[in-house]
Design a protein around this motif. Structure first.
Motif, PDB file in Angstrom:
ATOM      1  N   GLU A 122      38.411  -2.908  47.989  1.00  0.00           N
ATOM      2  CA  GLU A 122      39.251  -2.442  49.094  1.00  0.00           C
ATOM      3  C   GLU A 122      40.629  -2.034  48.567  1.00  0.00           C
ATOM      4  OE1 GLU A 122      38.512  -1.984  52.237  1.00  0.00           O
ATOM      5  OE2 GLU A 122      36.411  -2.605  51.945  1.00  0.00           O
ATOM      6  N   GLU A 123      41.152  -0.951  49.130  1.00  0.00           N
ATOM      7  CA  GLU A 123      42.471  -0.471  48.732  1.00  0.00           C
ATOM      8  C   GLU A 123      43.393  -0.432  49.935  1.00  0.00           C
ATOM      9  OE1 GLU A 123      41.716   2.588  45.045  1.00  0.00           O
ATOM     10  OE2 GLU A 123      41.514   3.363  47.087  1.00  0.00           O
ATOM     11  N   SER A 124      44.667  -0.653  49.663  1.00  0.00           N
ATOM     12  CA  SER A 124      45.660  -0.547  50.731  1.00  0.00           C
ATOM     13  C   SER A 124      45.998   0.929  50.944  1.00  0.00           C
ATOM     14  CB  SER A 124      46.924  -1.311  50.339  1.00  0.00           C
ATOM     15  OG  SER A 124      47.537  -0.697  49.214  1.00  0.00           O
ATOM     16  N   ASP A 125      46.674   1.215  52.045  1.00  0.00           N
ATOM     17  CA  ASP A 125      47.096   2.588  52.318  1.00  0.00           C
ATOM     18  C   ASP A 125      48.005   3.111  51.209  1.00  0.00           C
ATOM     19  OD1 ASP A 125      45.665   2.525  54.647  1.00  0.00           O
ATOM     20  OD2 ASP A 125      47.396   2.067  55.936  1.00  0.00           O
ATOM     21  N   GLU A 126      48.865   2.243  50.706  1.00  0.00           N
ATOM     22  CA  GLU A 126      49.781   2.657  49.636  1.00  0.00           C
ATOM     23  C   GLU A 126      49.014   3.032  48.367  1.00  0.00           C
ATOM     24  OE1 GLU A 126      50.058  -0.022  51.434  1.00  0.00           O
ATOM     25  OE2 GLU A 126      51.911   0.328  52.589  1.00  0.00           O
ATOM     26  N   GLN A 127      47.975   2.256  48.048  1.00  0.00           N
ATOM     27  CA  GLN A 127      47.178   2.554  46.861  1.00  0.00           C
ATOM     28  C   GLN A 127      46.431   3.879  47.013  1.00  0.00           C
ATOM     29  OE1 GLN A 127      44.995  -1.199  46.870  1.00  0.00           O
ATOM     30  NE2 GLN A 127      45.971  -1.803  44.923  1.00  0.00           N
ATOM     31  N   ARG A 128      45.887   4.104  48.213  1.00  0.00           N
ATOM     32  CA  ARG A 128      45.171   5.360  48.450  1.00  0.00           C
ATOM     33  C   ARG A 128      46.112   6.557  48.351  1.00  0.00           C
ATOM     34  NH1 ARG A 128      42.055   2.170  52.100  1.00  0.00           N
ATOM     35  NH2 ARG A 128      43.555   2.539  53.791  1.00  0.00           N
ATOM     36  N   GLU A 129      47.313   6.414  48.885  1.00  0.00           N
ATOM     37  CA  GLU A 129      48.280   7.508  48.834  1.00  0.00           C
ATOM     38  C   GLU A 129      48.714   7.793  47.390  1.00  0.00           C
ATOM     39  OE1 GLU A 129      49.265   9.568  51.169  1.00  0.00           O
ATOM     40  OE2 GLU A 129      47.812   8.601  52.500  1.00  0.00           O
TER      41      GLU A 129
END
Length: 295
Positions: A122-129
């Motif tokens: 799972e990735e956070s929104d910050e990681q995806r961005e």
């Protein structure tokens, strides 16, 4: 300034965290800008930004952009879907009873779709961005390389086109030199024809002969066609020097070049003019083929 070709290829590799990726971008000739994207599942959200960046740097061409992404296997979680395994086993058992064949092996069952699942962490929104930003930066690098490749090819095409324009100028100059002698050649031809008719005893009206001579001279006059050819050469050079995408305008000019060459051939009253007209058509056809590669 030089023209840009529509043909090129580029590749940009990168790493972000535990993920390796690379972009491959290639383009070929096209009437307009046609973008074809191949993005991995889960990254389709990048398509609007990918298209926008491509449209900023490319004006024409059929362009294919593909992105390949590979995560570190150590970061992936492999899960057994027990429900899917039970269903697969039940189907295999039913088939065994009906066919009396050996039961399915474990590796066969595990190889069925949905039995074994590979899950990414799972990735956070910050990681995806951050990952998306890295991918888009890589795309920009690939596009810069593609543009550089198209410029390099465009420099070669510019040299070829300039040589063809110079050849057209030379042929027009030759035609003009012959044109200066056309009235004398027409007059000589008429005098020879009149002499043959006189020998045959034909009665000729001097006024009518004068009118026929003027008509022949008018029909053979290609001065306007030659002037327009020179004007088209100047227009083509202005387009090359502009540094702007000029492929479509050069294609239109190539059609105009061809029209003037056809008229020159049809009006030719001298074998040398006919020869020059045919050479013009040959050079212009080569020019037309080259400008179809220009952005």
């Amino acid at each position: 300034m030089t023209l840009k070709s529509m043909t090129g290829f580029a590749r940009a590799d990168g790493t972000h965290g535990d993920t390796n990726w690379f972009w491959e971008v290639r383009s070929v000739n096209g009437r307009s800008l046609d973008l074809r994207l191949r993005l991995p599942p889960g990254l389709e959200r990048l398509e609007p930004q990918v298209r926008a960046r491509c449209q900023e740097q490319l004006a024409r061409g059929n362009c294919t952009m593909s992105l390949s992404v590979k995560r570190d296997a150590g970061q992936l979680e492999i899960r057994l879907n027990e429900t899917a395994l039970a269903e697969a086993y039940a189907v295999a058992e039913q088939a065994r009873k009906q066919t009396l064949l050996e039961p399915a092996k474990l590796d066969t069952l595990l190889g069925m779709r949905g039995v074994v699942e590979v899950a990414e962490p799972e990735e956070s929104d910050e990681q995806r961005e951050a990952f998306a930003a890295a991918l888009l930066a890589g795309l920009s690098e690939a596009l810069d390389q593609l543009v550089a490749a198209r410029v390099a090819e465009g420099e070669r095409l510019t040299e070829v086109i300039e040589a063809q324009l110079a050849a057209i100028e030379t042929l027009v100059a030759q035609a003009k030199a012959i044109m200066a002698k056309q009235p004398e050649l027409i007059a000589t031809r008429l005098r020879d024809q009149i002499a043959r008719l006189d020998e045959a005893g034909a009665s000729l009206d001097p006024e009518r002969l004068h009118q026929e001579g003027l008509l022949l001279a008018a029909k053979a006059d290609i001065q306007e066609e030659l002037d327009r050819l020179i004007a088209h050469v100047a227009a083509a050079r202005e387009l090359i020097a502009s540094g702007q995408p000029a492929g479509r305008k050069l294609e239109f000019l190539a059609q105009e070049f061809n029209r003037e060459a056809n008229t020159t051939c049809s009006k030719a009253a001298d074998i040398e003019i006919s020869r020059i007209g045919l050479e013009l058509k040959s050079v212009i056809d080569q020019l037309r083929e080259q400008v179809q590669n220009i952005e």
